[in-house]
Design a protein around this motif. Structure first.
Motif, short mmCIF file in Angstrom:
data_model
loop_
_atom_site.label_atom_id
_atom_site.label_comp_id
_atom_site.label_asym_id
_atom_site.label_seq_id
_atom_site.Cartn_x
_atom_site.Cartn_y
_atom_site.Cartn_z
N GLU A 30 -104.78 87.30 -41.49
CA GLU A 30 -104.14 87.50 -40.18
C GLU A 30 -104.68 86.56 -39.11
O GLU A 30 -103.97 86.15 -38.23
N GLN B 191 -97.80 87.40 -35.09
CA GLN B 191 -98.31 88.19 -36.22
C GLN B 191 -97.49 89.45 -36.38
O GLN B 191 -97.14 89.84 -37.50
N LEU C 164 -99.05 80.43 -36.80
CA LEU C 164 -99.80 81.12 -37.85
C LEU C 164 -99.98 80.21 -39.05
O LEU C 164 -99.21 79.27 -39.25
#
Lengths: 242, 242
Positions: free
Chosen positions: A236, A134, B91
């Motif tokens: 996120e 991230q 992600l």
DNA sequence: CGTGCACTTGAAGTACATCAACTAGGGTGG
DNA sequence: CCACCCTAGTTGATGTACTTCAAGTGCACG
């Protein structure tokens, strides 16, 4: 000051962070030795000096690199829940420093070596890598921006990004948030001169997009600001907090 | 083409990379399914599309992000041994793409989920995090540079950094190395226009620091180039290769 | 009531972009 | 073999976004 145990930590409960099981929480508690309060503008990590691993518990900080000529570049702003010093802990030479922006409290993670986390809690290690990705994604955005956008666009982008990060840990208020960055911090982060930071802020205000004053950021027209700055909010997902 | 097994891999033996024990090597072999050869300028990862995890086995590639206006920023160049697609794997939303620069071969890591690495080989996970921190440090340098140095200094910095990375995997030759970047790649990496890349290259050549031609980079005076560009060689230490 | 610091504003210089014209290989078809 | 184009690189002229420096403002603190 009173030390807050991990079990009672208000920060840790935020939905932004992965909620640990009991054994994981107990383990993380043993990583931590003490907590430490720091004044504004104090050194947490000095470039090339003592290493240390910390979790920022309260307050703002920033990670920077400085040049021989006295110039410096702010690499990243650190908010409550962020890990400080992993690079310094794992690599021999590091050239970055970390300073507090406001008064801040850090949890000191020297209770036991990080190796044990990898051995005994692989799920935590996995989450750590996810969190690092991230951060990499965020850095990607910065890199892309520094090279390719105007001063005012960069400012807007930084504002939106910080606002959203604050929002995720419950530190925003609808359209405004705390914003303790001074001109020189903005200048050092965006690769601008102090004078031009000022002009860009005036531009954003005149365009009715955002204002900055008294350590408060107000997003006047979020949709238009996003459009102007080329910012897109990202989902996120969970982060790890140690 | 013939698939090279991990046990016989010439790349893996380089001192740059951590040398695995037998069980670790066997495990890594099971991560890998096939190898795949690609033409120059081919997509390895398309922004927002299919995910995949690869190790670059031979050839050059680059990671980039593109803007709606068609502009793009090259975030990173990838050399043999580098991992491709970890961010995309971990992600949900990623906005970067990866393309080959030269003809290239990748090892496809879809043999088994990465989770098992964390559970069964914590030492590998630890090394992976260490490698990610090396990459972060490199990115820190880029960030610091984009904001604060002139076009020619940025060029010199990129040249030295790529040269040293090649050197560590035995792909340099004393004072020169392969350098398949075209003008537009340099422009997109350094945040410059093509025309100005050219002028900066001329500056470096006229100053007797470095020349670029025929896909070859020659460092004419490394010491002075380091000084000019503000580059300092770093001891990288071991990286992981999957 | 000064003294200092962060911020503001303006004028002049510089480093870069943009655009357009030109040059030099590298096929491709005749 | 040449005529042709196509692409990548080179060079110059002009515009602009930013820096730098200097002077001025406003507020905090002795």
């Amino acid at each position: 000051m009173a030390v807050v145990s991990c079990e009672q930590c208000r920060l840790r409960c935020k939905p932004q962070f992965h909620q640990f099981g009991d054994d994981e929480l107990a383990f993380v508690q043993t990583l931590q030795s003490t907590q430490s309060s720091m004044a504004p503008n104090a050194d947490i990590l000095v470039p090339g000096e003592a290493k240390g691993l910390f979790t920022l518990f309260a307050g703002w900080a920033y990670r920077y690199r400085e040049f021989p000529d006295g110039n410096r570049q702010i690499l990243d702003f650190l908010l409550p829940g962020d890990l400080i010093g992993l690079q310094a802990t794992l690599l021999d030479q590091t050239q970055y420093g970390v300073k507090t922006l406001t008064a801040a409290t850090v949890c000191v993670l020297d209770g036991r070596p990080l190796d044990e986390m990898f051995r005994e809690h692989p799920a935590l290690a996995h989450l750590l890598v996810r969190t690092l990705m991230q951060d990499q994604r965020r850095t990607d955005g910065q890199l892309a921006f520094l090279g390719r956008r105007t001063a005012a666009q960069r400012m807007g982008y930084l504002m939106l990004e910080l606002f959203d990060r604050l929002d995720r840990i419950g530190m925003s208020n609808g359209t405004w948030c705390q914003f303790p960055l001074q001109r020189r911090h903005l200048a050092d982060a965006l690769g601008l001169s102090g004078a031009h930071v000022n002009r860009s802020m005036t531009d954003l205000r005149d365009a009715g997009l955002a204002t900055l004053g008294n350590n408060v950021l107000v997003l006047l027209d979020r949709a238009r600001l996003e459009d102007f700055a080329g910012y897109r909010a990202l989902d996120e997902g969970e982060r790890i907090i140690l």
